[in-house]
Design an enzyme around this catalytic site. Structure first.
Site, short mmCIF file in Angstrom:
data_model
loop_
_atom_site.label_atom_id
_atom_site.label_comp_id
_atom_site.label_asym_id
_atom_site.label_seq_id
_atom_site.Cartn_x
_atom_site.Cartn_y
_atom_site.Cartn_z
N HIS A 1 -5.51 -4.97 -17.71
CA HIS A 1 -5.18 -4.50 -16.47
C HIS A 1 -6.05 -3.61 -15.73
CE1 HIS A 1 -1.09 -6.28 -17.33
NE2 HIS A 1 -1.27 -6.10 -18.34
N ARG B 1 4.39 -7.56 -18.37
CA ARG B 1 4.61 -7.08 -19.94
C ARG B 1 6.05 -6.57 -20.36
NH1 ARG B 1 0.01 -8.75 -22.50
NH2 ARG B 1 -2.06 -8.05 -21.13
N ASN C 1 -0.74 4.40 -10.36
CA ASN C 1 0.43 4.46 -9.24
C ASN C 1 1.35 3.41 -9.66
OD1 ASN C 1 -0.11 2.01 -7.77
ND2 ASN C 1 -2.25 3.17 -6.86
N ALA C 2 2.32 3.48 -8.55
CA ALA C 2 3.61 2.78 -8.78
C ALA C 2 3.24 1.33 -8.43
CB ALA C 2 4.75 3.17 -7.92
N ARG C 3 2.68 1.12 -7.64
CA ARG C 3 2.29 -0.30 -7.51
C ARG C 3 1.66 -1.11 -8.61
NH1 ARG C 3 -1.53 -2.73 -2.47
NH2 ARG C 3 -0.59 -4.80 -2.48
N GLU D 1 -9.22 7.92 -27.27
CA GLU D 1 -9.81 8.79 -28.56
C GLU D 1 -10.87 7.74 -29.11
OE1 GLU D 1 -8.21 8.81 -32.49
OE2 GLU D 1 -6.37 8.36 -31.47
N PHE E 1 -3.65 -3.76 -23.11
CA PHE E 1 -3.57 -2.71 -21.82
C PHE E 1 -4.76 -2.88 -20.85
CE2 PHE E 1 -0.01 0.17 -23.51
CZ PHE E 1 0.42 0.89 -22.24
N SER F 1 0.59 -1.15 0.30
CA SER F 1 0.15 0.08 0.08
C SER F 1 0.73 1.40 0.04
CB SER F 1 -0.93 0.13 1.12
OG SER F 1 -0.20 -0.07 2.48
#
Length: 247
Positions: free
Chosen positions: A95, A201, A190-192, A103, A92, A71
């Site tokens: 996820h 990937r 976020n980074a997590r 667009e 993508f 967290s």
């Protein structure tokens, strides 16, 4: 069709575009979030001070990553602008740990920009799903792919343009376009979440859980990782040292 109404020239690309358009992300975000359990609001003062990381700071980030206390890695944000073929976007959006705005072919006329594999793109699958690898193609295979992609894309876009010229709605006309047409989107995570994305990937040496991504989405992931590593070098180093396992 008059000269003024002539169809736009078709463009073929073999790359992707990734730009970091906005971020609020640093190793300090991880540290103050992790320490709030023992220091309370004092951690906000430390974060605002922006002091250089100490060995103790590095140790804490390494500990959080190693023991998968995830967290604290969520209190940050990165927004990327991505241009890539639509089949990449479909991967993508598997996820469900990010926010996406893409667009729309319903509201704007799509541009004739199509993906074609570069000559160094592997073409031959050897083995079976879960235990296979991709190998380089022969010059003949590359020629077949290149010619076929360009021909189909040109034919499809010509049909799309004829439909639009006849008054057919964009949301109907677009159904003839192939998956290799480029789209664009903003993606925020976020980074997590990004670590989870990168673990799946990218194919990187030293990963505890090797992944076998499609090359085109890996191209996006590599560019995103480069930006992130500059923003959060301690977190990135801990992620790499820990076998690229998301906490």
């Amino acid at each position: 069709m008059t000269e003024a109404e002539a169809s736009p020239e078709i463009e073929f690309r073999s790359d992707v575009t990734v730009e970091l358009v906005r971020s609020s992300a640093s190793d300090a975000d991880v540290l103050f979030a992790a320490r709030v359990s023992t220091q309370g609001e004092q951690t906000l003062e430390d974060a605002a001070a922006g002091t250089e990381a100490t060995a103790r700071d590095r140790g804490l980030i390494n500990y959080l990553m190693r023991d998968r206390h995830g967290s604290p890695f969520e209190h940050n944000s990165m927004t990327f602008y991505v241009q890539a073929p639509i089949f990449v976007f479909r991967e993508f959006m598997r996820h469900r740990i990010a926010s996406y705005n893409e667009e729309s072919g319903r509201y704007r006329e799509l541009r004739p920009v199509f993906y074609v594999p570069a000559e160094d793109r592997n073409l031959v699958q050897v083995g079976k799903p879960g235990a296979y690898e991709f190998l380089p193609g022969t010059p003949e295979q590359h020629a077949i792919v290149d010619e076929g992609v360009r021909r189909v894309a040109a034919d499809a876009f010509e049909t799309y343009q004829r439909m639009l010229a006849a008054g057919v709605a964009r949301e109907v006309a677009r159904i003839v376009l192939p998956l290799n047409i480029y789209s664009s989107m903003y993606v925020t995570m976020n980074a997590r979440s990004l670590m989870n994305f990168l673990s799946l990937r990218t194919k990187a040496e030293g990963s505890h859980f090797p992944s076998f991504p499609q090359r085109e989405i890996e191209m996006c992931a590599e560019k995103m990782e480069t930006f992130w590593a500059e923003l959060m070098p301690l977190t990135h180093a801990a992620f790499t040292a820990g076998g690229r396992v998301a906490p």
